[in-house]
Write an enzyme that holds these catalytic residues in place. Sequence first.
Site, PDB file in Angstrom:
ATOM      1  N   ILE A  14       0.817  -1.215   0.000  1.00  0.00           N
ATOM      2  CA  ILE A  14       0.000   0.000   0.000  1.00  0.00           C
ATOM      3  C   ILE A  14       0.855   1.272   0.000  1.00  0.00           C
ATOM      4  O   ILE A  14       0.323   2.386  -0.001  1.00  0.00           O
ATOM      5  CB  ILE A  14      -0.959   0.029   1.215  1.00  0.00           C
ATOM      6  CG1 ILE A  14      -0.179  -0.112   2.530  1.00  0.00           C
ATOM      7  CG2 ILE A  14      -2.005  -1.064   1.096  1.00  0.00           C
ATOM      8  CD1 ILE A  14      -1.054   0.016   3.777  1.00  0.00           C
ATOM      9  N   GLY A  15       2.165   1.105  -0.029  1.00  0.00           N
ATOM     10  CA  GLY A  15       3.033   2.275  -0.058  1.00  0.00           C
ATOM     11  C   GLY A  15       4.492   1.881  -0.012  1.00  0.00           C
ATOM     12  O   GLY A  15       4.835   0.693   0.122  1.00  0.00           O
ATOM     13  N   ARG A  16       5.340   2.892  -0.152  1.00  0.00           N
ATOM     14  CA  ARG A  16       6.781   2.685  -0.061  1.00  0.00           C
ATOM     15  C   ARG A  16       7.350   3.623   0.982  1.00  0.00           C
ATOM     16  O   ARG A  16       6.954   4.793   1.070  1.00  0.00           O
ATOM     17  CB  ARG A  16       7.468   2.971  -1.398  1.00  0.00           C
ATOM     18  CG  ARG A  16       6.983   2.124  -2.556  1.00  0.00           C
ATOM     19  CD  ARG A  16       7.402   0.681  -2.454  1.00  0.00           C
ATOM     20  NE  ARG A  16       8.839   0.514  -2.385  1.00  0.00           N
ATOM     21  CZ  ARG A  16       9.431  -0.680  -2.260  1.00  0.00           C
ATOM     22  NH1 ARG A  16       8.694  -1.782  -2.167  1.00  0.00           N
ATOM     23  NH2 ARG A  16      10.735  -0.778  -2.213  1.00  0.00           N
ATOM     24  N   ARG A  18      11.096   4.838   3.247  1.00  0.00           N
ATOM     25  CA  ARG A  18      12.489   5.151   2.954  1.00  0.00           C
ATOM     26  C   ARG A  18      13.340   3.890   2.811  1.00  0.00           C
ATOM     27  O   ARG A  18      14.236   3.824   1.979  1.00  0.00           O
ATOM     28  CB  ARG A  18      13.057   6.037   4.067  1.00  0.00           C
ATOM     29  CG  ARG A  18      14.513   6.431   3.892  1.00  0.00           C
ATOM     30  CD  ARG A  18      14.979   7.317   5.024  1.00  0.00           C
ATOM     31  NE  ARG A  18      16.406   7.575   4.975  1.00  0.00           N
ATOM     32  CZ  ARG A  18      17.090   8.186   5.920  1.00  0.00           C
ATOM     33  NH1 ARG A  18      16.467   8.616   6.999  1.00  0.00           N
ATOM     34  NH2 ARG A  18      18.391   8.386   5.809  1.00  0.00           N
ATOM     35  N   ASP A 132      10.754  16.820  11.560  1.00  0.00           N
ATOM     36  CA  ASP A 132      10.582  16.563  10.124  1.00  0.00           C
ATOM     37  C   ASP A 132       9.101  16.598   9.746  1.00  0.00           C
ATOM     38  O   ASP A 132       8.625  15.741   8.993  1.00  0.00           O
ATOM     39  CB  ASP A 132      11.207  15.223   9.732  1.00  0.00           C
ATOM     40  CG  ASP A 132      11.346  15.060   8.213  1.00  0.00           C
ATOM     41  OD1 ASP A 132      11.364  16.093   7.508  1.00  0.00           O
ATOM     42  OD2 ASP A 132      11.431  13.912   7.738  1.00  0.00           O
TER      43      ASP A 132
END
Length: 277
Positions: A14-16, A18, A132
């Site tokens: 569902i995502g990538r 780091r 961040d």
Amino acid sequence: MKTFCKDYHLTEEIGRGRFGSIRRCVNTETGEVLACKIIHKADLRDSLDRECLLNEIATLKYVCGHRGIVELRDVHENDECLWLFMELCTGGDLFDKIVEKKRFEEKEAAVVMKRLMETIGYCHRKGVAHRDLKPDNILFSSNSFSNDIRIADFGQAASFSPGEKMSGIVGTPYYVAAEVLQGKDYNEKVDIWSAGVILYVMLSGIPPFNGDTPQEIFEAVLRERLRFPNESWLTISHSAKDLIRQMLRRDVLRRLSADQVLGHPWIVENCSEVFRR
């Protein structure tokens, strides 16, 4: 500890992240659907990467319990991989919402900012600065805009004691505070600067300090005066601009705290009806 394979069933990506992929998974005992961040240790470039990863785990465990922070449910590790099992947020991130909407209505932006500042204020009272903050790290718990946000990615977070300064150049172009780029020691108000940039982008669809490269962006943050160009800001209230100015003050002593942002008239007036329901 139970075996990893017995505890969870991984499904689609569902995502990538780091250091690897994020996949949907199911707790085979409870049936709960979670997100699993899979980190391949071979992809960790050096000891700093590993330190960043371990810092995220430790920080998430420390600040757990606030609904505005993505919940870390479980951690598994072997010689090759590390699996972080986390609360699944199905509404995408704030970056997606900005791309989709182009510009937020002031009431919508105020709701997001109120929830963000409530969470950041909690972190600051716990002695944690995120360092961040950016739209990519602000998740929505569901597809309904009225639902809560979750702050994620605490890999760059730092602990501090009252009055203690931090150091180190961390953060993301567009959102990093001026004092960080100047190489000065700084305090938790770097998060307020980042949130001020986020608010500027939500309302106008453009960043306050721009450039074609990270270096040009950094130079703009350090040198340019904060502006509200008419083509983007003509219909936006003076109160919204006032809040942004106070969040993006270069004089840290005069920059608002999270609690002061929450008390600003723009937040109070735009959120009073929503949070009275």
